[in-house]
Design an enzyme around this catalytic site. Structure first.
Site, PDB file in Angstrom:
ATOM      1  N   ILE A 227       0.833  -1.212   0.000  1.00  6.87           N
ATOM      2  CA  ILE A 227       0.000   0.000   0.000  1.00  6.87           C
ATOM      3  C   ILE A 227       0.864   1.257   0.000  1.00  6.87           C
ATOM      4  O   ILE A 227       0.399   2.343  -0.307  1.00  6.87           O
ATOM      5  CB  ILE A 227      -0.979   0.041   1.197  1.00  6.87           C
ATOM      6  CG1 ILE A 227      -0.237   0.072   2.541  1.00  6.87           C
ATOM      7  CG2 ILE A 227      -1.965  -1.099   1.135  1.00  6.87           C
ATOM      8  CD1 ILE A 227      -1.125   0.456   3.729  1.00  6.87           C
ATOM      9  N   ASP A 228       2.152   1.131   0.375  1.00  6.23           N
ATOM     10  CA  ASP A 228       3.020   2.309   0.565  1.00  6.23           C
ATOM     11  C   ASP A 228       3.428   2.994  -0.739  1.00  6.23           C
ATOM     12  O   ASP A 228       3.846   4.150  -0.718  1.00  6.23           O
ATOM     13  CB  ASP A 228       4.293   1.924   1.328  1.00  6.23           C
ATOM     14  CG  ASP A 228       4.001   1.428   2.730  1.00  6.23           C
ATOM     15  OD1 ASP A 228       2.873   1.634   3.214  1.00  6.23           O
ATOM     16  OD2 ASP A 228       4.910   0.817   3.334  1.00  6.23           O
TER      17      ASP A 228
ATOM     18  N   GLY B  76      -9.456  16.044   0.203  1.00  2.00           N
ATOM     19  CA  GLY B  76      -9.633  17.477   0.486  1.00  2.00           C
ATOM     20  C   GLY B  76      -9.000  17.941   1.791  1.00  2.00           C
ATOM     21  O   GLY B  76      -9.574  18.770   2.507  1.00  2.00           O
TER      22      GLY B  76
HETATM   23  O1  F6P Z   1       4.301  -1.593   4.465  1.00  2.67           O
HETATM   24  C1  F6P Z   1       2.948  -1.546   4.708  1.00  2.67           C
HETATM   25  C2  F6P Z   1       2.663  -1.048   6.094  1.00  2.67           C
HETATM   26  O2  F6P Z   1       1.265  -1.060   6.268  1.00  2.67           O
HETATM   27  C3  F6P Z   1       3.238   0.329   6.425  1.00  2.67           C
HETATM   28  O3  F6P Z   1       2.501   1.365   5.859  1.00  2.67           O
HETATM   29  C4  F6P Z   1       3.239   0.290   7.926  1.00  2.67           C
HETATM   30  O4  F6P Z   1       4.210   1.148   8.447  1.00  2.67           O
HETATM   31  C5  F6P Z   1       3.562  -1.145   8.231  1.00  2.67           C
HETATM   32  O5  F6P Z   1       3.213  -1.888   7.085  1.00  2.67           O
HETATM   33  C6  F6P Z   1       2.851  -1.712   9.421  1.00  2.67           C
HETATM   34  O6  F6P Z   1       3.305  -2.984   9.628  1.00  2.67           O
HETATM   35  P1  F6P Z   1       2.670  -4.027  10.654  1.00  2.67           P
HETATM   36  O7  F6P Z   1       1.398  -4.540  10.044  1.00  2.67           O
HETATM   37  O8  F6P Z   1       3.691  -5.092  10.769  1.00  2.67           O
HETATM   38  O9  F6P Z   1       2.408  -3.301  11.918  1.00  2.67           O
END
Ligand code: F6P
Length: 325
Positions: free
Chosen positions: A124-125, A183
């Site tokens: 998603i990043d 927005g």
């Molecule tokens: O890399 C995807 C992500 O959702 C990041 O946006 C977030 O920092 C991380 O994974 C969270 O990871 P976890 O599910 O291990 O807490």
């Protein structure tokens, strides 16, 4: 007959199942066989391998998560031999790995150790280099935009400042796209250092012009010299700073893991499906050690050393977002 083994590694993202379905169906269509490895690289080390047929991927297109399961287990040199043995035992021609940026580094290691691999960018990043978009990003952005729509009405009713913390790891893609499409009245991301006064002055100006509420979106990975480190996250720290400086009632919403869940959007389904087809085409042609990328409207195959580098959020777009604050 060629045999592809699919695995999902790192954090899951909406569209993983659409990509798995695409690889499986395209592979059988082109006379290849497919296996699935459960639990990411951990499943490869523990021999957790299943057969995937066209029927076993029936109905998974709209589902979030990954039917194979995932883990943040990664591989080091000492485990290469075990992986080679598992691949020999199951007569695996190539690994099809769906994963995040760290996973692309693991794919590079595998390829350097003569383990054939092809990959799809799944996170998603949206922080994987060489591809304009990763599978899962659009769905997560949609979730953020929908959340901002809802927060607007209550913020307006109470004349409050709403601080909304998004995911995104070390980058601000989710905050930037989610903020623009929802927005936001101010966006704070790790890539751009912003002064506290700029945020506070802007909130004041909005209030003076009759808009007594503000929505401030902040990416979880943001670090600013004036912002105290908080164990509960940057959103809480920023909300406190804003409340103390403006005297306005401020609330914090941490969107959290709901950003990783839900049914993939049409855009993610299409991206996942097309990338899956591209991966199988590459297997058919005998191409190895590449990640499928979508760049400038075209599918491409790029090297892992490029893909594993961080892609930071678009600063030009960030500056333009100010037009709408
Ligand atoms: O890399 C995807 C992500 O959702 C990041 O946006 C977030 O920092 C991380 O994974 C969270 O990871 P976890 O599910 O291990 O807490």
């Amino acid at each position: 007959m060629k045999r592809i083994a699919i695995l999902t590694a790192g954090a899951d993202a909406p569209g993983a199942n659409a990509a798995i379905r695409s690889i499986v169906r395209t592979a059988y269509y082109k006379d290849m066989e497919v296996l699935g490895v459960r639990g990411g690289f951990a499943g490869l080390l523990s021999d957790d391998v299943i057969i995937l047929t066209s029927k076993s991927v029936s109905g998974i297109l709209p589902r979030g998560g990954t039917i194979l399961g995932t883990s943040r287990t990664h591989i080091d040199e000492s485990q290469i031999q075990t992986i080679k043995e598992v691949m020999d035992r199951y007569r695996i021609t190539i690994l099809a790995v769906l994963g995040d940026r760290e996973t692309m580094s693991t794919c590079e290691l595998l390829s350097q150790n003569d383990i054939p691999v092809l990959a799809l960018p799944l996170t998603i990043d949206n922080d994987i280099n060489g591809t304009d978009e990763t599978i899962g990003f659009d769905t997560a952005v949609t979730t953020i935009a929908e959340a901002l729509d809802k927060l607007h009405t209550t913020a307006e009713a109470h004349h409050r400042v709403m601080v909304v913390e998004t995911m995104g790891g070390a980058t601000g893609w989710l905050a930037l796209y989610g903020g623009i499409s929802g927005g936001a009245d101010f966006i704070v991301i790790p890539e751009v250092e912003v002064e506290k006064e700029k945020i506070v002055d802007h909130i004041y100006r909005r209030r003076e012009s009759g808009r007594g509420f503000s929505i401030v979106v902040v990416a979880e990975g943001t670090k600013l010299p004036w912002l105290p480190q908080s164990e509960v996250g940057v959103g809480h720290a920023l909300a406190k700073e804003i409340q103390d400086a403006t005297g306005m009632e401020t609330r914090i919403t941490v969107l959290g893991h709901q950003q990783r869940g839900g049914s993939p959007t049409v855009q993610d389904r299409m991206l996942a499906t097309q990338m899956g087809i591209q991966l199988v085409n590459a297997v058919k042609e005998g191409t190895i050690n590449k990640m499928v990328a979508f760049s400038g409207g075209r599918m491409e195959l790029i090297n892992f050393d490029l893909a594993s580098q961080i892609k930071t959020a678009d600063k030009e777009l960030y500056n333009l977002a100010e037009i709408f604050y």
